[in-house]
Design a protein around this motif. Structure first.
Motif, PDB file in Angstrom:
ATOM      1  N   PRO A 240     -34.728  10.556 -43.255  1.00  0.00           N
ATOM      2  CA  PRO A 240     -35.464   9.976 -42.052  1.00  0.00           C
ATOM      3  C   PRO A 240     -36.358   9.087 -42.248  1.00  0.00           C
ATOM      4  CG  PRO A 240     -35.358  12.489 -42.213  1.00  0.00           C
ATOM      5  CD  PRO A 240     -35.016  11.909 -43.515  1.00  0.00           C
ATOM      6  N   LYS A 241     -36.810   8.087 -41.353  1.00  0.00           N
ATOM      7  CA  LYS A 241     -37.478   7.200 -41.531  1.00  0.00           C
ATOM      8  C   LYS A 241     -38.873   7.184 -42.116  1.00  0.00           C
ATOM      9  CE  LYS A 241     -34.696   3.594 -40.049  1.00  0.00           C
ATOM     10  NZ  LYS A 241     -34.280   2.792 -41.011  1.00  0.00           N
ATOM     11  N   SER A 242     -39.581   8.422 -41.485  1.00  0.00           N
ATOM     12  CA  SER A 242     -41.012   8.999 -42.107  1.00  0.00           C
ATOM     13  C   SER A 242     -40.891   9.524 -43.380  1.00  0.00           C
ATOM     14  CB  SER A 242     -41.272  10.204 -40.970  1.00  0.00           C
ATOM     15  OG  SER A 242     -40.436  11.249 -41.297  1.00  0.00           O
ATOM     16  N   ALA A 243     -39.677   9.618 -44.121  1.00  0.00           N
ATOM     17  CA  ALA A 243     -39.531  10.089 -45.706  1.00  0.00           C
ATOM     18  C   ALA A 243     -39.278   8.933 -46.456  1.00  0.00           C
ATOM     19  CB  ALA A 243     -38.516  11.392 -45.530  1.00  0.00           C
ATOM     20  N   GLU A 244     -38.940   8.064 -45.860  1.00  0.00           N
ATOM     21  CA  GLU A 244     -38.262   6.986 -46.992  1.00  0.00           C
ATOM     22  C   GLU A 244     -39.266   6.397 -47.773  1.00  0.00           C
ATOM     23  OE1 GLU A 244     -36.514   3.875 -44.553  1.00  0.00           O
ATOM     24  OE2 GLU A 244     -34.645   4.941 -44.099  1.00  0.00           O
ATOM     25  N   MET A 245     -40.579   6.258 -47.425  1.00  0.00           N
ATOM     26  CA  MET A 245     -41.503   5.628 -48.298  1.00  0.00           C
ATOM     27  C   MET A 245     -42.037   6.742 -49.121  1.00  0.00           C
ATOM     28  SD  MET A 245     -43.149   3.115 -49.384  1.00  0.00           S
ATOM     29  CE  MET A 245     -42.835   2.039 -47.894  1.00  0.00           C
ATOM     30  N   PRO A 246     -42.460   8.035 -48.717  1.00  0.00           N
ATOM     31  CA  PRO A 246     -42.854   8.814 -49.728  1.00  0.00           C
ATOM     32  C   PRO A 246     -41.455   9.165 -50.982  1.00  0.00           C
ATOM     33  CG  PRO A 246     -43.431   9.663 -47.853  1.00  0.00           C
ATOM     34  CD  PRO A 246     -42.517   8.574 -47.537  1.00  0.00           C
ATOM     35  N   ILE A 247     -40.258   8.910 -50.493  1.00  0.00           N
ATOM     36  CA  ILE A 247     -39.321   9.360 -51.486  1.00  0.00           C
ATOM     37  C   ILE A 247     -39.250   8.054 -52.636  1.00  0.00           C
ATOM     38  CG2 ILE A 247     -36.752   9.287 -51.789  1.00  0.00           C
ATOM     39  CD1 ILE A 247     -36.650  11.177 -49.100  1.00  0.00           C
ATOM     40  N   MET A 248     -39.173   6.891 -51.883  1.00  0.00           N
ATOM     41  CA  MET A 248     -39.215   5.607 -52.994  1.00  0.00           C
ATOM     42  C   MET A 248     -40.435   5.611 -53.932  1.00  0.00           C
ATOM     43  SD  MET A 248     -39.283   1.646 -51.710  1.00  0.00           S
ATOM     44  CE  MET A 248     -41.171   1.636 -51.424  1.00  0.00           C
ATOM     45  N   LEU A 249     -41.695   6.125 -53.212  1.00  0.00           N
ATOM     46  CA  LEU A 249     -42.915   5.994 -54.185  1.00  0.00           C
ATOM     47  C   LEU A 249     -42.524   7.194 -55.339  1.00  0.00           C
ATOM     48  CD1 LEU A 249     -45.638   5.536 -51.603  1.00  0.00           C
ATOM     49  CD2 LEU A 249     -44.617   3.872 -53.256  1.00  0.00           C
ATOM     50  N   PHE A 250     -42.124   8.315 -54.846  1.00  0.00           N
ATOM     51  CA  PHE A 250     -41.958   9.384 -55.650  1.00  0.00           C
ATOM     52  C   PHE A 250     -40.934   9.092 -57.006  1.00  0.00           C
ATOM     53  CE2 PHE A 250     -39.573  13.144 -57.030  1.00  0.00           C
ATOM     54  CZ  PHE A 250     -40.444  13.812 -57.429  1.00  0.00           C
ATOM     55  N   ASN A 251     -39.819   8.264 -56.635  1.00  0.00           N
ATOM     56  CA  ASN A 251     -38.935   7.668 -57.622  1.00  0.00           C
ATOM     57  C   ASN A 251     -39.519   6.608 -58.415  1.00  0.00           C
ATOM     58  OD1 ASN A 251     -36.734   9.683 -57.288  1.00  0.00           O
ATOM     59  ND2 ASN A 251     -36.187   8.661 -55.243  1.00  0.00           N
ATOM     60  N   VAL A 252     -40.040   5.910 -57.711  1.00  0.00           N
ATOM     61  CA  VAL A 252     -40.706   4.682 -58.548  1.00  0.00           C
ATOM     62  C   VAL A 252     -41.769   5.180 -59.499  1.00  0.00           C
ATOM     63  CG1 VAL A 252     -42.235   2.722 -58.535  1.00  0.00           C
ATOM     64  CG2 VAL A 252     -40.411   2.992 -56.900  1.00  0.00           C
ATOM     65  N   ALA A 253     -42.615   6.154 -59.022  1.00  0.00           N
ATOM     66  CA  ALA A 253     -43.784   6.953 -59.988  1.00  0.00           C
ATOM     67  C   ALA A 253     -42.987   7.661 -61.105  1.00  0.00           C
ATOM     68  CB  ALA A 253     -44.259   7.860 -59.162  1.00  0.00           C
ATOM     69  N   ILE A 254     -41.748   8.085 -60.932  1.00  0.00           N
ATOM     70  CA  ILE A 254     -40.904   8.777 -62.037  1.00  0.00           C
ATOM     71  C   ILE A 254     -40.466   7.697 -63.134  1.00  0.00           C
ATOM     72  CG2 ILE A 254     -39.158  10.078 -62.591  1.00  0.00           C
ATOM     73  CD1 ILE A 254     -39.510  11.790 -59.905  1.00  0.00           C
ATOM     74  N   LEU A 255     -39.873   6.629 -62.467  1.00  0.00           N
ATOM     75  CA  LEU A 255     -39.352   5.832 -63.526  1.00  0.00           C
ATOM     76  C   LEU A 255     -40.428   5.106 -64.158  1.00  0.00           C
ATOM     77  CD1 LEU A 255     -36.627   4.483 -60.939  1.00  0.00           C
ATOM     78  CD2 LEU A 255     -36.237   5.511 -63.247  1.00  0.00           C
ATOM     79  N   LEU A 256     -41.636   4.740 -63.507  1.00  0.00           N
ATOM     80  CA  LEU A 256     -42.597   3.970 -63.993  1.00  0.00           C
ATOM     81  C   LEU A 256     -43.403   4.741 -65.313  1.00  0.00           C
ATOM     82  CD1 LEU A 256     -44.420   2.143 -61.023  1.00  0.00           C
ATOM     83  CD2 LEU A 256     -42.889   0.948 -62.804  1.00  0.00           C
ATOM     84  N   TYR A 257     -43.570   5.927 -64.974  1.00  0.00           N
ATOM     85  CA  TYR A 257     -44.036   6.779 -66.057  1.00  0.00           C
ATOM     86  C   TYR A 257     -43.174   6.925 -66.995  1.00  0.00           C
ATOM     87  CZ  TYR A 257     -47.287  10.425 -67.834  1.00  0.00           C
ATOM     88  OH  TYR A 257     -48.005  11.116 -68.635  1.00  0.00           O
ATOM     89  N   GLY A 258     -41.882   7.201 -66.719  1.00  0.00           N
ATOM     90  CA  GLY A 258     -41.014   7.386 -67.955  1.00  0.00           C
ATOM     91  C   GLY A 258     -40.840   6.213 -68.508  1.00  0.00           C
TER      92      GLY A 258
END
Length: 290
Positions: A154-172
């Motif tokens: 859903p559109k409302s979830a796209e940004m949180p999901i993207m930020l969540f994945n970006v945070a994992i990749l950046l921290y990793g």
């Protein structure tokens, strides 16, 4: 309750085959994680990536975090899916967890990170796809898979999901190196595409006609559960004549729909036909909020 298919009827899998496929899908996903991705510190994103990251940080086994982080999603989605689907979902999660624990001490299958990212991503995506296809789910809810197959979350979830994945990749990347982060992105994209490939025909839109003596009750419950428009074509007559309800559903939602209709009226009839008209298929989109 009768269910008829005007087009070619989908295959009905035996219970034994479903059990083996759901468990086997979890095991294939575990192979991708433990023999390819984990040894090279590659994070595939999502809940699986978070589990892998914490497993690396704590030096504890990945299987433990896979179970703990996925279990709440199963429990939260219990009201939206049938008990049978919930049990297959749990079986898929157990297969993934058990496979991860069993393979934890095995050496890496390949020594280079690029082939590991490719093989690991494909195994993870195909394994999860097989598990979903035969009735289990190891990475979310049934409704989330339907949305994934029809264009994304859903559109409302796209940004949180993207930020969540970006945070994992950046921290990793900050922990294991930016080369590992690049290979993690490759693994994530391949897993995503492999999952879509495994489920490609489950998103086919089907026109569903329901004949029942309780059409209004069925319409209301289907509209709440499927989160889309459900049409009352004909109301029930004063002398007990059955009414007709129309909606659209994917094959992945078929069992849920039948369970809802069966709970309202055991004597209802469901007729399913492929919906190929684009104007009809537009109704399959989720209702806008509010």
């Amino acid at each position: 309750m009768n269910i008829r298919y005007r087009s070619a009827a989908p295959r009905r899998h035996s219970k034994t085959l479903r059990l083996l496929a759901v468990t086997g899908g979890g095991l294939i996903a575990a192979v991708g994680l433990e023999l390819f991705l984990m040894p090279h510190k590659l994070l595939p994103g999502g809940i699986t990536g978070l589990s892998a990251l914490i497993a690396h940080l704590t030096e504890m086994r990945l299987g433990l975090f896979l179970f703990l982080f996925n279990l709440p999603f199963i429990l939260m989605s219990r009201r939206q899916i049938s008990l049978r689907f919930a049990l297959y979902t749990m079986l898929g999660l157990i297969g993934l967890t058990a496979g991860s624990l069993a393979l934890h001490h095995f050496p890496a299958a390949v020594s280079e990170p690029l082939p590991a990212a490719i093989a690991g991503g494909l195994c993870l995506g195909l394994g999860l796809g097989i598990s979903v296809r035969f009735g289990g789910l190891t990475a979310g809810s049934e409704q989330q898979s339907v949305r994934l197959l029809n264009g994304g979350p859903p559109k409302s979830a796209e940004m949180p999901i993207m930020l969540f994945n970006v945070a994992i990749l950046l921290y990793g990347g900050s922990l294991f190196g930016w080369d590992q982060a690049m290979y993690s992105i490759i693994a994530y994209l391949l897993a995503f595409e492999a999952l879509r490939f495994s489920l490609r025909d489950l998103s086919l839109t089907q026109a569903v006609w329901i004949t029942s003596s309780k059409p209004e009750e069925i319409r209301r419950k289907l509209q709440q559960s499927l989160d889309r428009e459900v049409k009352l074509v004909e109301s029930s007559g004063p002398d007990g004549q059955p009414g007709t309800v129309f909606c659209l559903a994917s094959r992945l939602e078929e069992e849920q729909l039948a369970s809802i209709v069966h709970g309202c009226d055991k004597d209802s009839t469901i007729v399913i036909n492929a919906a190929r008209n684009n104007r009809i298929r537009a109704l399959f989109r989720n209702k806008p909020p509010g």
